[in-house]
Design a protein around this motif. Sequence first.
Motif, PDB file in Angstrom:
ATOM      1  N   CYS A 162       0.842  -1.197   0.000  1.00 18.12           N
ATOM      2  CA  CYS A 162       0.000   0.000   0.000  1.00 18.12           C
ATOM      3  C   CYS A 162       0.874   1.243   0.000  1.00 18.12           C
ATOM      4  O   CYS A 162       1.830   1.340   0.794  1.00 18.12           O
ATOM      5  CB  CYS A 162      -0.911   0.012   1.235  1.00 18.12           C
ATOM      6  N   LEU A 163       0.583   2.182  -0.884  1.00 18.83           N
ATOM      7  CA  LEU A 163       1.154   3.523  -0.803  1.00 18.83           C
ATOM      8  C   LEU A 163       0.132   4.413  -0.117  1.00 18.83           C
ATOM      9  O   LEU A 163      -0.943   4.682  -0.668  1.00 18.83           O
ATOM     10  CB  LEU A 163       1.476   4.094  -2.195  1.00 18.83           C
ATOM     11  N   SER A 164       0.437   4.834   1.097  1.00 21.73           N
ATOM     12  CA  SER A 164      -0.407   5.774   1.822  1.00 21.73           C
ATOM     13  C   SER A 164      -0.039   7.175   1.364  1.00 21.73           C
ATOM     14  O   SER A 164       1.018   7.704   1.716  1.00 21.73           O
ATOM     15  CB  SER A 164      -0.180   5.617   3.334  1.00 21.73           C
ATOM     16  N   SER A 165      -0.908   7.779   0.560  1.00 18.20           N
ATOM     17  CA  SER A 165      -0.600   9.066  -0.071  1.00 18.20           C
ATOM     18  C   SER A 165      -1.336  10.187   0.651  1.00 18.20           C
ATOM     19  O   SER A 165      -2.564  10.256   0.633  1.00 18.20           O
ATOM     20  CB  SER A 165      -1.002   9.033  -1.551  1.00 18.20           C
ATOM     21  N   ASP A 166      -0.569  11.053   1.289  1.00 12.67           N
ATOM     22  CA  ASP A 166      -1.116  12.195   2.023  1.00 12.67           C
ATOM     23  C   ASP A 166      -0.168  13.368   1.818  1.00 12.67           C
ATOM     24  O   ASP A 166       1.032  13.175   1.603  1.00 12.67           O
ATOM     25  CB  ASP A 166      -1.231  11.851   3.501  1.00 12.67           C
ATOM     26  N   THR A 167      -0.688  14.570   1.886  1.00 15.84           N
ATOM     27  CA  THR A 167       0.187  15.724   1.698  1.00 15.84           C
ATOM     28  C   THR A 167       1.223  15.799   2.815  1.00 15.84           C
ATOM     29  O   THR A 167       0.977  15.370   3.948  1.00 15.84           O
ATOM     30  CB  THR A 167      -0.623  17.024   1.665  1.00 15.84           C
ATOM     31  N   GLY A 168       2.391  16.353   2.478  1.00 14.63           N
ATOM     32  CA  GLY A 168       3.466  16.549   3.446  1.00 14.63           C
ATOM     33  C   GLY A 168       3.973  17.975   3.384  1.00 14.63           C
ATOM     34  O   GLY A 168       3.496  18.791   2.584  1.00 14.63           O
ATOM     35  N   HIS A 169       4.955  18.268   4.203  1.00 15.28           N
ATOM     36  CA  HIS A 169       5.418  19.641   4.362  1.00 15.28           C
ATOM     37  C   HIS A 169       6.557  19.972   3.400  1.00 15.28           C
ATOM     38  O   HIS A 169       7.638  19.372   3.458  1.00 15.28           O
ATOM     39  CB  HIS A 169       5.919  19.877   5.793  1.00 15.28           C
ATOM     40  N   ALA A 170       6.320  20.940   2.519  1.00 17.65           N
ATOM     41  CA  ALA A 170       7.425  21.566   1.796  1.00 17.65           C
ATOM     42  C   ALA A 170       8.150  22.506   2.750  1.00 17.65           C
ATOM     43  O   ALA A 170       7.543  23.031   3.704  1.00 17.65           O
ATOM     44  CB  ALA A 170       6.899  22.343   0.589  1.00 17.65           C
ATOM     45  N   VAL A 171       9.437  22.737   2.520  1.00 19.59           N
ATOM     46  CA  VAL A 171      10.173  23.649   3.396  1.00 19.59           C
ATOM     47  C   VAL A 171       9.569  25.050   3.279  1.00 19.59           C
ATOM     48  O   VAL A 171       9.285  25.533   2.180  1.00 19.59           O
ATOM     49  CB  VAL A 171      11.677  23.651   3.055  1.00 19.59           C
ATOM     50  N   HIS A 172       9.336  25.675   4.415  1.00 18.73           N
ATOM     51  CA  HIS A 172       8.713  26.995   4.456  1.00 18.73           C
ATOM     52  C   HIS A 172       9.812  28.056   4.470  1.00 18.73           C
ATOM     53  O   HIS A 172      10.666  28.053   5.358  1.00 18.73           O
ATOM     54  CB  HIS A 172       7.844  27.120   5.707  1.00 18.73           C
ATOM     55  N   PRO A 173       9.829  28.976   3.501  1.00 20.96           N
ATOM     56  CA  PRO A 173      10.943  29.928   3.418  1.00 20.96           C
ATOM     57  C   PRO A 173      11.022  30.883   4.605  1.00 20.96           C
ATOM     58  O   PRO A 173      12.106  31.416   4.893  1.00 20.96           O
ATOM     59  CB  PRO A 173      10.661  30.689   2.120  1.00 20.96           C
ATOM     60  N   ALA A 179       4.869   4.733   7.981  1.00 21.91           N
ATOM     61  CA  ALA A 179       5.078   3.287   7.908  1.00 21.91           C
ATOM     62  C   ALA A 179       6.253   2.881   7.023  1.00 21.91           C
ATOM     63  O   ALA A 179       6.526   1.698   6.878  1.00 21.91           O
ATOM     64  CB  ALA A 179       3.799   2.611   7.400  1.00 21.91           C
ATOM     65  N   THR A 180       6.950   3.832   6.437  1.00 20.60           N
ATOM     66  CA  THR A 180       8.014   3.543   5.474  1.00 20.60           C
ATOM     67  C   THR A 180       9.199   2.835   6.121  1.00 20.60           C
ATOM     68  O   THR A 180       9.666   3.236   7.196  1.00 20.60           O
ATOM     69  CB  THR A 180       8.499   4.853   4.838  1.00 20.60           C
ATOM     70  N   ASP A 181       9.708   1.804   5.463  1.00 21.52           N
ATOM     71  CA  ASP A 181      11.004   1.226   5.803  1.00 21.52           C
ATOM     72  C   ASP A 181      11.842   1.143   4.533  1.00 21.52           C
ATOM     73  O   ASP A 181      11.438   1.633   3.472  1.00 21.52           O
ATOM     74  CB  ASP A 181      10.860  -0.136   6.485  1.00 21.52           C
ATOM     75  N   GLY A 182      13.029   0.523   4.628  1.00 15.44           N
ATOM     76  CA  GLY A 182      13.915   0.461   3.466  1.00 15.44           C
ATOM     77  C   GLY A 182      13.308  -0.273   2.292  1.00 15.44           C
ATOM     78  O   GLY A 182      13.471   0.131   1.135  1.00 15.44           O
ATOM     79  N   GLY A 183      12.593  -1.377   2.584  1.00 12.88           N
ATOM     80  CA  GLY A 183      11.948  -2.115   1.503  1.00 12.88           C
ATOM     81  C   GLY A 183      10.861  -1.305   0.826  1.00 12.88           C
ATOM     82  O   GLY A 183      10.706  -1.346  -0.395  1.00 12.88           O
ATOM     83  N   GLY A 184      10.109  -0.539   1.621  1.00 11.08           N
ATOM     84  CA  GLY A 184       9.086   0.321   1.043  1.00 11.08           C
ATOM     85  C   GLY A 184       9.683   1.426   0.202  1.00 11.08           C
ATOM     86  O   GLY A 184       9.136   1.788  -0.857  1.00 11.08           O
ATOM     87  N   ALA A 240      -0.927  -0.602   7.899  1.00 11.33           N
ATOM     88  CA  ALA A 240       0.079  -1.653   8.043  1.00 11.33           C
ATOM     89  C   ALA A 240      -0.239  -2.565   9.217  1.00 11.33           C
ATOM     90  O   ALA A 240      -0.161  -3.797   9.119  1.00 11.33           O
ATOM     91  CB  ALA A 240       1.461  -1.017   8.220  1.00 11.33           C
ATOM     92  N   ALA A 241      -0.599  -1.968  10.359  1.00 17.42           N
ATOM     93  CA  ALA A 241      -0.839  -2.759  11.557  1.00 17.42           C
ATOM     94  C   ALA A 241      -2.147  -3.534  11.480  1.00 17.42           C
ATOM     95  O   ALA A 241      -2.226  -4.686  11.917  1.00 17.42           O
ATOM     96  CB  ALA A 241      -0.842  -1.839  12.785  1.00 17.42           C
ATOM     97  N   ARG A 242      -3.185  -2.914  10.929  1.00 15.81           N
ATOM     98  CA  ARG A 242      -4.504  -3.570  10.914  1.00 15.81           C
ATOM     99  C   ARG A 242      -4.545  -4.750   9.953  1.00 15.81           C
ATOM    100  O   ARG A 242      -5.155  -5.777  10.249  1.00 15.81           O
ATOM    101  CB  ARG A 242      -5.595  -2.567  10.547  1.00 15.81           C
ATOM    102  N   HIS A 243      -3.881  -4.616   8.796  1.00 10.46           N
ATOM    103  CA  HIS A 243      -3.996  -5.644   7.760  1.00 10.46           C
ATOM    104  C   HIS A 243      -2.713  -6.466   7.577  1.00 10.46           C
ATOM    105  O   HIS A 243      -2.727  -7.428   6.808  1.00 10.46           O
ATOM    106  CB  HIS A 243      -4.384  -4.998   6.429  1.00 10.46           C
ATOM    107  N   GLY A 244      -1.632  -6.075   8.241  1.00  2.90           N
ATOM    108  CA  GLY A 244      -0.383  -6.814   8.111  1.00  2.90           C
ATOM    109  C   GLY A 244       0.204  -6.744   6.721  1.00  2.90           C
ATOM    110  O   GLY A 244       0.780  -7.721   6.231  1.00  2.90           O
ATOM    111  N   ILE A 245       0.077  -5.583   6.070  1.00  2.00           N
ATOM    112  CA  ILE A 245       0.587  -5.431   4.714  1.00  2.00           C
ATOM    113  C   ILE A 245       1.666  -4.351   4.687  1.00  2.00           C
ATOM    114  O   ILE A 245       1.612  -3.385   5.462  1.00  2.00           O
ATOM    115  CB  ILE A 245      -0.537  -5.084   3.707  1.00  2.00           C
ATOM    116  N   LYS A 246       2.628  -4.528   3.801  1.00  2.00           N
ATOM    117  CA  LYS A 246       3.690  -3.534   3.658  1.00  2.00           C
ATOM    118  C   LYS A 246       3.085  -2.220   3.204  1.00  2.00           C
ATOM    119  O   LYS A 246       2.319  -2.175   2.233  1.00  2.00           O
ATOM    120  CB  LYS A 246       4.747  -3.986   2.660  1.00  2.00           C
ATOM    121  N   THR A 247       3.410  -1.142   3.918  1.00  2.00           N
ATOM    122  CA  THR A 247       2.843   0.171   3.630  1.00  2.00           C
ATOM    123  C   THR A 247       3.956   1.203   3.580  1.00  2.00           C
ATOM    124  O   THR A 247       4.898   1.157   4.379  1.00  2.00           O
ATOM    125  CB  THR A 247       1.802   0.554   4.691  1.00  2.00           C
ATOM    126  N   VAL A 248       3.834   2.128   2.642  1.00  2.50           N
ATOM    127  CA  VAL A 248       4.825   3.170   2.422  1.00  2.50           C
ATOM    128  C   VAL A 248       4.105   4.510   2.451  1.00  2.50           C
ATOM    129  O   VAL A 248       3.091   4.684   1.770  1.00  2.50           O
ATOM    130  CB  VAL A 248       5.537   2.996   1.066  1.00  2.50           C
TER     131      VAL A 248
END
Length: 434
Positions: free
Chosen positions: A312-323, A352-357, A392-400
């Motif tokens: 699973c790719l968990s896609s949510d907005t993240g923070h761009a650097v604020h000038p 949930a990201t790890d090296g494999g993700g 990741a925890a609820r379904h036991g699936i690799k999540t990034v």
Amino acid sequence: MSRSARFDRGHTDDLMTFLATSPTPYHAVASAAERLEKAGFRQVRETDAWEGTTGGKYILRGGALIAWYVPEGAEPHTPFRIVGAHTDSPNLRVKPIPDTGAYGWRQVAVEVYGGPLLNTWLDRDLGLAGRLSLRDGSHRLVNVDRPLMRVPQLAVHLDRGVNTDGLKLNPQRHMQPIWGLGEVEEGDLIRFVAEEAGVEASDITGWDLMPHSVEPPAYLGRDRELVAGPRMDNLLSVHAGTAALAAVAGSADSGAGLPYIPVLAAFDHEESGSQSDTGADGPLLGTVMERSVLSRGGSYEDRARALAGTVCLSSDTGHAVHPNYPERHDPTHHPRANGGPILKVNVNMRYATDGGGRAVFAAACERAGVPWQTFVSNNSMPCGTTIGPITAARHGIKTVDIGAAIVSMHSARELCGADDPFLLANALAAFLEG
């Protein structure tokens, strides 16, 4: 952009339309479903028996949507490729007894949902939208998309320290919108909304209503390289995931084989903890995956095999650097607007990201010819979280955990790079294809 790219600036234009027509989670899933219907997907009802047919399917439950595409020849143990997102945004929501006011002002009683930047809701022209529950058990969407109400800020003459000591807002006392003049009359707001929706007020037995800014999304900047608009957190990802799933299904219909079953899981209530029947911490996604396996003649063993190979790719907005606040960011990780999607990393598993993700995400971006960046929080500040660790925890699936970089997150109006929406959509499409 590589030959595998499907989306360009036209995708960003469509995103702006999607934001404008999706003032609530209920409208967002209706808009997404409309796009999927045009791509050949068909709604299935949770109360019906499911057949193991191939093709695109989706379910709607409240403000959540789960859509998936079963390719020809899919085995019961075929793994899933999931794009996860959420449809809700921090905002104000109408209380069960909405009519209030004082001193000749008619106001609407609202409750604060999630963690909005309250000051961004001040002095904005607000409409009202949501879902009406009717006596016969049906629901009706309503959208009053014109200036209807406003939360007025106290004048500087009466708050002399506001520019030096900071604005202090009490959510109960200071955030109730004005919508008219006169004496408070019980049932007034719902009668008005009923007329707008074309139903009888006496037929309305429940409602989920919320104000929204009526200012439309817009390109910004000298070269129109930015987009300003509401609810990018996280309708930007819902729109990208919808477009990616539709495109991948279209390719499969044209004869391109798929080694996975691509899925879009757009949940509600992420901003309040995901604990609901339509949230990521509920059983909805797991039930859909299990029923998909069983409808294709699978067993418990097939389900276990399918989930073991699922990502699973968990896609949510993240923070761009604020000038203006660079010190709030990690000194070596500076995601930038139009720099491509970001990979979110937190060793305490707030993401949930790890090296494999990371390798899965990097491979998808490479196939799509999309640049990507990395986000990690400043060690001296707490890290937010997403539906990623829950999934990741609820379904036991690799999540990034990934997403698009924005500023003004949780504002009534957020800001992103104009290229980032279609860069994200291209990466998601490449991921879903495997």
